[in-house]
Design an enzyme around this catalytic site. Structure first.
Site, mmCIF file in Angstrom:
data_model
loop_
_atom_site.group_PDB
_atom_site.id
_atom_site.type_symbol
_atom_site.label_atom_id
_atom_site.label_comp_id
_atom_site.label_asym_id
_atom_site.label_seq_id
_atom_site.Cartn_x
_atom_site.Cartn_y
_atom_site.Cartn_z
ATOM 1 N N GLU A 1 27.650 9.809 68.598
ATOM 2 C CA GLU A 1 26.560 10.791 68.231
ATOM 3 C C GLU A 1 25.475 10.025 67.273
ATOM 4 O O GLU A 1 26.065 9.014 66.676
ATOM 5 C CB GLU A 1 27.190 11.770 67.409
ATOM 6 N N ASP B 1 35.540 19.388 65.715
ATOM 7 C CA ASP B 1 34.003 18.782 65.485
ATOM 8 C C ASP B 1 33.556 18.423 66.717
ATOM 9 O O ASP B 1 32.503 17.766 66.818
ATOM 10 C CB ASP B 1 34.193 17.735 64.506
HETATM 11 P P1 NAD Z 1 42.796 9.692 62.357
HETATM 12 O O1 NAD Z 1 42.987 9.578 63.842
HETATM 13 O O2 NAD Z 1 42.815 8.645 61.650
HETATM 14 O O3 NAD Z 1 43.985 10.883 62.002
HETATM 15 C C1 NAD Z 1 44.315 11.889 62.469
HETATM 16 C C2 NAD Z 1 45.563 12.296 62.272
HETATM 17 O O4 NAD Z 1 45.962 13.517 62.723
HETATM 18 C C3 NAD Z 1 46.646 11.161 62.876
HETATM 19 O O5 NAD Z 1 47.519 10.726 61.963
HETATM 20 C C4 NAD Z 1 47.392 11.984 63.724
HETATM 21 O O6 NAD Z 1 48.888 11.549 64.082
HETATM 22 C C5 NAD Z 1 47.470 13.527 63.549
HETATM 23 N N1 NAD Z 1 47.633 14.721 64.051
HETATM 24 C C6 NAD Z 1 47.160 14.790 65.535
HETATM 25 N N2 NAD Z 1 47.645 15.837 66.152
HETATM 26 C C7 NAD Z 1 48.342 16.419 64.926
HETATM 27 C C8 NAD Z 1 48.998 17.813 64.847
HETATM 28 N N3 NAD Z 1 49.017 18.690 65.829
HETATM 29 N N4 NAD Z 1 49.537 18.272 63.694
HETATM 30 C C9 NAD Z 1 49.446 17.305 62.662
HETATM 31 N N5 NAD Z 1 48.804 16.278 62.694
HETATM 32 C C10 NAD Z 1 48.203 15.938 64.049
HETATM 33 O O7 NAD Z 1 41.225 10.431 62.264
HETATM 34 P P2 NAD Z 1 40.459 10.641 61.066
HETATM 35 O O8 NAD Z 1 39.538 9.659 61.049
HETATM 36 O O9 NAD Z 1 41.469 10.768 60.089
HETATM 37 O O10 NAD Z 1 39.618 11.896 61.522
HETATM 38 C C11 NAD Z 1 40.550 13.189 62.106
HETATM 39 C C12 NAD Z 1 39.565 14.133 62.462
HETATM 40 O O11 NAD Z 1 38.430 14.571 61.511
HETATM 41 C C13 NAD Z 1 38.826 13.630 63.643
HETATM 42 O O12 NAD Z 1 38.866 14.725 64.699
HETATM 43 C C14 NAD Z 1 37.378 13.565 63.375
HETATM 44 O O13 NAD Z 1 36.566 13.535 64.353
HETATM 45 C C15 NAD Z 1 37.179 14.519 62.262
HETATM 46 N N6 NAD Z 1 36.162 14.188 61.334
HETATM 47 C C16 NAD Z 1 35.353 15.291 61.079
HETATM 48 C C17 NAD Z 1 34.394 15.324 60.167
HETATM 49 C C18 NAD Z 1 33.529 16.451 59.632
HETATM 50 O O14 NAD Z 1 32.549 16.041 58.973
HETATM 51 N N7 NAD Z 1 34.028 17.575 59.764
HETATM 52 C C19 NAD Z 1 34.309 13.894 59.569
HETATM 53 C C20 NAD Z 1 35.044 12.791 59.741
HETATM 54 C C21 NAD Z 1 35.950 13.154 60.732
#
Ligand code: NAD
Length: 352
Positions: free
Chosen positions: A66, A237
Protein backbone atom coordinates in the site's frame (compact mmCIF):
# COMPACT_ATOMS: atom_id res chain seq x y z
CA UNK A 1 24.32 17.09 14.58
CA UNK A 2 21.50 19.59 13.89
CA UNK A 3 19.60 19.49 10.62
CA UNK A 4 20.71 21.71 7.72
CA UNK A 5 18.63 24.74 6.72
CA UNK A 6 16.74 24.22 3.43
CA UNK A 7 19.21 26.40 1.47
CA UNK A 8 22.17 24.33 2.69
CA UNK A 9 20.57 21.01 2.01
CA UNK A 10 22.38 18.76 -0.42
CA UNK A 11 21.34 15.56 1.32
CA UNK A 12 18.29 13.99 2.86
CA UNK A 13 18.43 12.85 6.51
CA UNK A 14 17.76 9.11 6.60
CA UNK A 15 16.67 7.32 9.78
CA UNK A 16 17.69 3.67 9.65
CA UNK A 17 16.17 0.98 11.86
CA UNK A 18 19.28 1.19 14.08
CA UNK A 19 18.89 4.95 14.46
CA UNK A 20 15.12 4.69 15.06
CA UNK A 21 15.85 2.30 17.92
CA UNK A 22 18.57 4.61 19.27
CA UNK A 23 16.13 7.53 19.10
CA UNK A 24 13.50 5.61 21.09
CA UNK A 25 16.06 4.83 23.78
CA UNK A 26 17.32 8.42 23.84
CA UNK A 27 13.80 9.81 24.32
CA UNK A 28 12.43 6.87 26.34
CA UNK A 29 9.78 4.48 24.99
CA UNK A 30 6.87 5.69 27.11
CA UNK A 31 7.69 9.34 26.52
CA UNK A 32 7.92 8.66 22.77
CA UNK A 33 4.46 7.05 22.83
CA UNK A 34 2.93 9.92 24.84
CA UNK A 35 4.49 12.58 22.58
CA UNK A 36 3.47 10.70 19.44
CA UNK A 37 -0.10 10.37 20.73
CA UNK A 38 -0.13 14.16 21.27
CA UNK A 39 1.27 14.82 17.79
CA UNK A 40 -1.32 12.53 16.17
CA UNK A 41 -4.16 14.08 18.18
CA UNK A 42 -3.02 17.61 17.25
CA UNK A 43 -3.13 16.73 13.56
CA UNK A 44 -6.61 15.11 13.91
CA UNK A 45 -7.72 18.53 15.20
CA UNK A 46 -6.50 20.08 11.92
CA UNK A 47 -8.44 17.48 9.88
CA UNK A 48 -9.85 19.80 7.20
CA UNK A 49 -6.35 20.99 6.21
CA UNK A 50 -5.24 17.54 5.04
CA UNK A 51 -5.56 16.04 1.56
CA UNK A 52 -7.36 12.79 2.16
CA UNK A 53 -7.68 9.73 -0.02
CA UNK A 54 -8.11 6.01 0.71
CA UNK A 55 -4.67 4.41 0.46
CA UNK A 56 -3.67 2.88 -2.87
CA UNK A 57 -3.55 -0.90 -2.43
CA UNK A 58 -2.01 -3.57 -4.67
CA UNK A 59 -3.45 -6.92 -3.58
CA UNK A 60 -1.89 -10.32 -4.23
CA UNK A 61 -2.97 -13.80 -3.08
CA UNK A 62 -0.85 -13.63 0.11
CA UNK A 63 -0.82 -9.96 1.00
CA UNK A 64 -1.06 -6.33 0.08
CA UNK A 65 1.33 -3.47 -0.71
CA UNK A 66 0.00 0.00 0.00
CA UNK A 67 0.93 3.64 -0.57
CA UNK A 68 -0.44 6.17 1.92
CA UNK A 69 -0.08 9.82 0.88
CA UNK A 70 -1.29 13.03 2.52
CA UNK A 71 -0.38 16.71 2.83
CA UNK A 72 -1.36 19.65 5.02
CA UNK A 73 -0.40 22.13 2.29
CA UNK A 74 3.02 22.82 3.83
CA UNK A 75 4.42 19.34 4.07
CA UNK A 76 3.71 16.15 2.16
CA UNK A 77 4.22 12.59 3.35
CA UNK A 78 3.77 9.10 2.07
CA UNK A 79 4.33 5.66 3.52
CA UNK A 80 5.05 2.42 1.68
CA UNK A 81 3.74 -0.48 3.73
CA UNK A 82 2.91 -4.13 3.18
CA UNK A 83 0.78 -6.68 5.03
CA UNK A 84 1.69 -10.35 4.47
CA UNK A 85 0.35 -12.57 7.30
CA UNK A 86 2.18 -15.65 5.93
CA UNK A 87 5.56 -13.91 6.25
CA UNK A 88 6.21 -14.85 9.88
CA UNK A 89 6.25 -18.54 8.88
CA UNK A 90 9.29 -17.71 6.71
CA UNK A 91 11.00 -15.68 9.45
CA UNK A 92 9.88 -12.35 7.91
CA UNK A 93 7.82 -9.48 9.33
CA UNK A 94 4.11 -9.30 8.45
CA UNK A 95 4.51 -5.52 8.10
CA UNK A 96 7.54 -3.64 6.68
CA UNK A 97 7.39 0.07 5.95
CA UNK A 98 9.33 3.17 5.07
CA UNK A 99 8.20 6.73 4.50
CA UNK A 100 9.15 10.14 3.22
CA UNK A 101 8.40 13.70 4.28
CA UNK A 102 8.77 16.59 1.80
CA UNK A 103 8.41 20.39 1.68
CA UNK A 104 5.41 21.31 -0.46
CA UNK A 105 7.01 24.65 -1.35
CA UNK A 106 10.01 23.17 -3.18
CA UNK A 107 8.90 19.54 -3.50
CA UNK A 108 12.24 18.54 -1.94
CA UNK A 109 12.29 15.54 0.40
CA UNK A 110 13.32 16.51 3.95
CA UNK A 111 13.29 13.08 5.61
CA UNK A 112 13.42 9.44 4.58
CA UNK A 113 12.80 6.99 7.40
CA UNK A 114 12.31 3.37 8.19
CA UNK A 115 8.70 3.02 9.30
CA UNK A 116 8.40 -0.59 10.44
CA UNK A 117 9.23 0.32 14.03
CA UNK A 118 7.61 3.74 13.57
CA UNK A 119 4.36 2.14 12.36
CA UNK A 120 4.20 -0.02 15.49
CA UNK A 121 4.74 3.13 17.59
CA UNK A 122 2.22 5.26 15.72
CA UNK A 123 -0.42 2.52 15.64
CA UNK A 124 -0.05 2.01 19.38
CA UNK A 125 -0.06 5.76 20.06
CA UNK A 126 -3.19 6.20 17.91
CA UNK A 127 -4.97 3.31 19.68
CA UNK A 128 -4.22 4.76 23.10
CA UNK A 129 -5.08 8.34 22.09
CA UNK A 130 -8.45 7.12 20.78
CA UNK A 131 -9.05 5.04 23.93
CA UNK A 132 -8.40 8.16 26.03
CA UNK A 133 -11.54 9.58 24.37
CA UNK A 134 -13.65 6.40 24.22
CA UNK A 135 -12.68 3.85 26.90
CA UNK A 136 -14.14 3.96 30.41
CA UNK A 137 -12.06 6.46 32.41
CA UNK A 138 -11.30 3.90 35.12
CA UNK A 139 -10.16 1.19 32.66
CA UNK A 140 -7.05 -0.50 34.05
CA UNK A 141 -7.23 -3.99 32.49
CA UNK A 142 -6.72 -4.69 28.79
CA UNK A 143 -7.03 -7.98 26.91
CA UNK A 144 -4.40 -8.17 24.16
CA UNK A 145 -5.38 -10.78 21.58
CA UNK A 146 -2.67 -11.41 19.00
CA UNK A 147 0.82 -11.21 20.52
CA UNK A 148 2.85 -10.52 17.38
CA UNK A 149 5.05 -7.61 16.36
CA UNK A 150 2.59 -4.83 17.28
CA UNK A 151 1.43 -6.20 20.61
CA UNK A 152 3.98 -4.97 23.18
CA UNK A 153 3.89 -1.49 21.63
CA UNK A 154 0.10 -1.50 22.11
CA UNK A 155 0.45 -2.59 25.75
CA UNK A 156 3.04 0.09 26.51
CA UNK A 157 1.02 2.87 24.85
CA UNK A 158 -2.07 1.95 26.88
CA UNK A 159 0.06 2.04 30.03
CA UNK A 160 1.70 5.37 29.21
CA UNK A 161 -1.31 7.21 27.78
CA UNK A 162 -4.36 5.63 29.50
CA UNK A 163 -3.00 4.28 32.78
CA UNK A 164 -3.69 0.61 32.01
CA UNK A 165 -1.88 -1.48 34.65
CA UNK A 166 -2.75 -5.06 33.65
CA UNK A 167 -2.60 -6.81 30.28
CA UNK A 168 -4.11 -10.24 29.64
CA UNK A 169 -2.39 -11.83 26.66
CA UNK A 170 -3.64 -14.48 24.25
CA UNK A 171 -2.37 -15.79 20.91
CA UNK A 172 -3.15 -19.02 19.06
CA UNK A 173 0.61 -19.50 19.10
CA UNK A 174 1.65 -19.90 22.76
CA UNK A 175 5.23 -19.09 21.71
CA UNK A 176 4.10 -15.57 20.70
CA UNK A 177 2.49 -15.06 24.11
CA UNK A 178 5.62 -16.32 25.89
CA UNK A 179 7.71 -13.84 23.86
CA UNK A 180 5.41 -10.94 24.82
CA UNK A 181 5.47 -11.98 28.50
CA UNK A 182 9.28 -11.95 28.39
CA UNK A 183 9.43 -8.59 26.62
CA UNK A 184 7.06 -6.98 29.11
CA UNK A 185 8.78 -8.39 32.21
CA UNK A 186 10.31 -5.04 33.19
CA UNK A 187 7.48 -2.88 31.84
CA UNK A 188 5.78 -2.24 35.17
CA UNK A 189 2.60 -3.89 33.83
CA UNK A 190 0.97 -6.91 35.46
CA UNK A 191 1.16 -9.41 32.64
CA UNK A 192 -1.15 -12.43 32.57
CA UNK A 193 -0.71 -15.16 29.93
CA UNK A 194 -4.08 -16.70 29.04
CA UNK A 195 -4.95 -20.03 27.48
CA UNK A 196 -8.01 -18.87 25.55
CA UNK A 197 -9.49 -15.61 24.22
CA UNK A 198 -12.39 -16.10 26.66
CA UNK A 199 -9.93 -16.11 29.57
CA UNK A 200 -8.12 -13.06 28.18
CA UNK A 201 -11.24 -10.88 28.13
CA UNK A 202 -12.23 -11.74 31.73
CA UNK A 203 -12.43 -8.48 33.69
CA UNK A 204 -11.00 -6.42 30.81
CA UNK A 205 -12.55 -3.00 30.17
CA UNK A 206 -10.50 -2.67 26.96
CA UNK A 207 -10.08 -5.43 24.36
CA UNK A 208 -7.43 -5.02 21.69
CA UNK A 209 -7.46 -7.44 18.77
CA UNK A 210 -4.27 -7.41 16.71
CA UNK A 211 -4.12 -10.67 14.79
CA UNK A 212 -2.95 -11.31 11.26
CA UNK A 213 -4.85 -13.64 8.97
CA UNK A 214 -6.04 -13.02 5.44
CA UNK A 215 -9.64 -14.05 6.00
CA UNK A 216 -12.91 -13.08 7.67
CA UNK A 217 -11.78 -14.34 11.10
CA UNK A 218 -13.83 -14.37 14.29
CA UNK A 219 -11.37 -13.45 17.01
CA UNK A 220 -14.18 -12.14 19.21
CA UNK A 221 -17.66 -13.62 19.32
CA UNK A 222 -20.64 -11.63 20.51
CA UNK A 223 -20.81 -13.19 23.99
CA UNK A 224 -17.19 -12.16 24.72
CA UNK A 225 -17.92 -8.43 24.64
CA UNK A 226 -19.82 -7.23 27.69
CA UNK A 227 -21.51 -3.89 28.35
CA UNK A 228 -19.21 -0.91 28.84
CA UNK A 229 -16.20 -2.37 27.03
CA UNK A 230 -14.01 -0.45 24.57
CA UNK A 231 -12.83 -2.59 21.64
CA UNK A 232 -9.66 -1.53 19.85
CA UNK A 233 -9.72 -3.57 16.62
CA UNK A 234 -6.38 -3.24 14.87
CA UNK A 235 -5.86 -6.37 12.78
CA UNK A 236 -8.78 -6.18 10.31
CA UNK A 237 -7.34 -3.69 7.86
CA UNK A 238 -7.90 -5.07 4.37
CA UNK A 239 -10.77 -6.16 2.13
CA UNK A 240 -11.60 -9.75 3.16
CA UNK A 241 -9.63 -9.46 6.45
CA UNK A 242 -11.66 -8.84 9.62
CA UNK A 243 -11.60 -9.96 13.27
CA UNK A 244 -15.00 -9.39 14.86
CA UNK A 245 -18.32 -11.20 14.64
CA UNK A 246 -20.85 -8.97 12.89
CA UNK A 247 -23.19 -9.00 15.91
CA UNK A 248 -20.57 -7.11 17.95
CA UNK A 249 -20.61 -4.35 15.35
CA UNK A 250 -24.39 -4.13 15.58
CA UNK A 251 -24.21 -3.61 19.39
CA UNK A 252 -21.38 -1.05 19.24
CA UNK A 253 -20.97 2.62 18.57
CA UNK A 254 -18.33 2.59 15.85
CA UNK A 255 -15.57 5.19 15.47
CA UNK A 256 -13.34 5.40 12.41
CA UNK A 257 -10.43 7.37 11.01
CA UNK A 258 -11.55 8.14 7.45
CA UNK A 259 -14.83 6.52 6.37
CA UNK A 260 -14.05 6.11 2.63
CA UNK A 261 -11.00 3.98 3.56
CA UNK A 262 -12.53 2.14 6.52
CA UNK A 263 -15.66 1.15 4.55
CA UNK A 264 -13.35 -0.77 2.18
CA UNK A 265 -10.84 -2.15 4.70
CA UNK A 266 -12.24 -2.12 8.22
CA UNK A 267 -14.58 -4.29 10.27
CA UNK A 268 -17.48 -2.28 8.84
CA UNK A 269 -16.98 -3.85 5.41
CA UNK A 270 -19.38 -6.45 6.88
CA UNK A 271 -22.10 -3.77 7.29
CA UNK A 272 -24.27 -1.87 4.80
CA UNK A 273 -22.65 1.27 3.30
CA UNK A 274 -25.00 3.55 5.21
CA UNK A 275 -24.45 2.04 8.68
CA UNK A 276 -23.73 5.03 10.92
CA UNK A 277 -20.17 5.60 12.10
CA UNK A 278 -18.55 8.57 13.86
CA UNK A 279 -15.39 10.19 12.57
CA UNK A 280 -12.71 10.42 15.23
CA UNK A 281 -11.63 13.96 14.40
CA UNK A 282 -15.10 15.15 15.37
CA UNK A 283 -14.89 13.44 18.77
CA UNK A 284 -11.37 14.78 19.33
CA UNK A 285 -12.54 18.31 18.51
CA UNK A 286 -15.57 17.92 20.81
CA UNK A 287 -17.97 18.18 17.85
CA UNK A 288 -19.39 14.65 18.20
CA UNK A 289 -20.14 12.48 21.22
CA UNK A 290 -17.66 9.79 22.24
CA UNK A 291 -18.53 7.59 25.22
CA UNK A 292 -21.79 8.85 26.69
CA UNK A 293 -22.72 6.10 29.14
CA UNK A 294 -21.13 3.38 31.20
CA UNK A 295 -22.86 0.47 29.44
CA UNK A 296 -22.09 1.58 25.89
CA UNK A 297 -19.76 -0.58 23.79
CA UNK A 298 -17.35 1.64 21.87
CA UNK A 299 -15.42 0.21 18.93
CA UNK A 300 -12.40 1.80 17.29
CA UNK A 301 -12.36 0.17 13.84
CA UNK A 302 -8.69 0.96 13.22
CA UNK A 303 -7.16 0.54 9.78
CA UNK A 304 -4.36 3.12 10.03
CA UNK A 305 -4.63 6.42 8.16
CA UNK A 306 -2.04 8.53 6.31
CA UNK A 307 -2.28 11.52 8.67
CA UNK A 308 -0.97 9.30 11.51
CA UNK A 309 2.15 8.55 9.47
CA UNK A 310 2.48 12.22 8.54
CA UNK A 311 2.37 13.12 12.27
CA UNK A 312 4.90 10.39 13.08
CA UNK A 313 7.34 11.51 10.37
CA UNK A 314 7.10 15.13 11.52
CA UNK A 315 7.65 14.00 15.10
CA UNK A 316 10.79 12.09 14.07
CA UNK A 317 12.09 15.01 12.04
CA UNK A 318 11.70 17.33 15.04
CA UNK A 319 13.39 14.76 17.29
CA UNK A 320 16.41 14.72 14.93
CA UNK A 321 16.94 18.41 15.72
CA UNK A 322 17.54 17.45 19.35
CA UNK A 323 19.16 14.05 19.03
CA UNK A 324 20.80 13.76 15.61
CA UNK A 325 20.77 10.02 14.88
CA UNK A 326 20.46 10.04 11.11
CA UNK A 327 22.60 9.33 8.08
CA UNK A 328 23.12 11.75 5.22
CA UNK A 329 21.55 10.30 2.10
CA UNK A 330 22.85 11.50 -1.25
CA UNK A 331 19.52 11.55 -3.08
CA UNK A 332 19.30 15.20 -4.16
CA UNK A 333 20.89 16.18 -7.46
CA UNK A 334 22.59 19.49 -6.75
CA UNK A 335 24.45 21.01 -9.74
CA UNK A 336 25.82 24.56 -9.18
CA UNK A 337 23.68 25.73 -12.11
CA UNK A 338 20.29 24.06 -11.55
CA UNK A 339 19.84 23.64 -15.34
CA UNK A 340 23.19 21.94 -15.76
CA UNK A 341 22.19 18.44 -14.67
CA UNK A 342 23.87 16.94 -17.74
CA UNK A 343 27.13 18.83 -17.06
CA UNK A 344 27.12 17.54 -13.50
CA UNK A 345 26.91 13.96 -14.81
CA UNK A 346 29.72 14.61 -17.31
CA UNK A 347 32.01 16.08 -14.65
CA UNK A 348 31.52 12.93 -12.59
CA UNK A 349 33.10 10.80 -15.36
CA UNK A 350 36.01 8.85 -13.91
CA UNK A 351 39.42 9.87 -15.24
CA UNK A 352 40.76 7.39 -17.89
P1 NAD B 1 2.24 -10.51 13.41
O1 NAD B 1 2.11 -11.48 12.29
O2 NAD B 1 3.58 -10.19 13.95
O3 NAD B 1 1.33 -10.98 14.65
C1 NAD B 1 0.04 -11.47 14.49
C2 NAD B 1 -0.24 -12.46 15.60
O4 NAD B 1 -1.63 -12.84 15.52
C3 NAD B 1 0.59 -13.74 15.50
O5 NAD B 1 1.31 -13.95 16.68
C4 NAD B 1 -0.47 -14.84 15.27
O6 NAD B 1 -0.13 -16.08 15.88
C5 NAD B 1 -1.69 -14.21 15.93
N1 NAD B 1 -2.97 -14.76 15.51
C6 NAD B 1 -3.38 -15.10 14.25
N2 NAD B 1 -4.64 -15.60 14.32
C7 NAD B 1 -5.02 -15.56 15.61
C8 NAD B 1 -6.21 -15.94 16.31
N3 NAD B 1 -7.24 -16.47 15.66
N4 NAD B 1 -6.27 -15.74 17.65
C9 NAD B 1 -5.21 -15.22 18.33
N5 NAD B 1 -4.04 -14.85 17.72
C10 NAD B 1 -3.96 -15.02 16.38
O7 NAD B 1 1.50 -9.17 12.89
P2 NAD B 1 1.58 -7.70 13.50
O8 NAD B 1 2.66 -6.92 12.84
O9 NAD B 1 1.51 -7.77 14.98
O10 NAD B 1 0.20 -7.12 12.93
C11 NAD B 1 -1.03 -7.63 13.38
C12 NAD B 1 -2.14 -7.13 12.49
O11 NAD B 1 -2.28 -5.72 12.66
C13 NAD B 1 -1.88 -7.36 11.01
O12 NAD B 1 -3.07 -7.83 10.44
C14 NAD B 1 -1.53 -5.99 10.48
O13 NAD B 1 -1.91 -5.84 9.13
C15 NAD B 1 -2.36 -5.10 11.39
N6 NAD B 1 -1.88 -3.73 11.54
C16 NAD B 1 -2.81 -2.76 11.61
C17 NAD B 1 -2.40 -1.45 11.80
C18 NAD B 1 -3.42 -0.37 11.91
O14 NAD B 1 -3.09 0.80 11.87
N7 NAD B 1 -4.68 -0.71 12.11
C19 NAD B 1 -1.04 -1.13 11.87
C20 NAD B 1 -0.10 -2.16 11.84
C21 NAD B 1 -0.54 -3.47 11.67
Amino acid sequence: MSLPKPSERAFVPFVSVANMMALIHAVGLERTLVELADAIETDFKRWELFDKTPRVAAHSPDGVIELMPTSDGEQYAFKYVNGHPKNTREGLQTVQAFGLLADVDTGYPVLLSEMTVLTALRTAATSAMVAKHLAPKDARVMAMIGNGAQSEFQCMAFKAVCGVDTVRLYDIDAGATAKAVRNLEESGLNVVACASPEEAVEGAQIITTCTADKQYATILTDNMVGAGVHVNAIGGDCPGKTELHRDILLRSDIFVEYPPQTRIEGEIQALPEDHPVTELWQVIRGEAAGRVDARQITLFDSVGFATEDFSALRYVRDALERHGMYDRLDMLADPDDPRDLFGMVQRARPAD
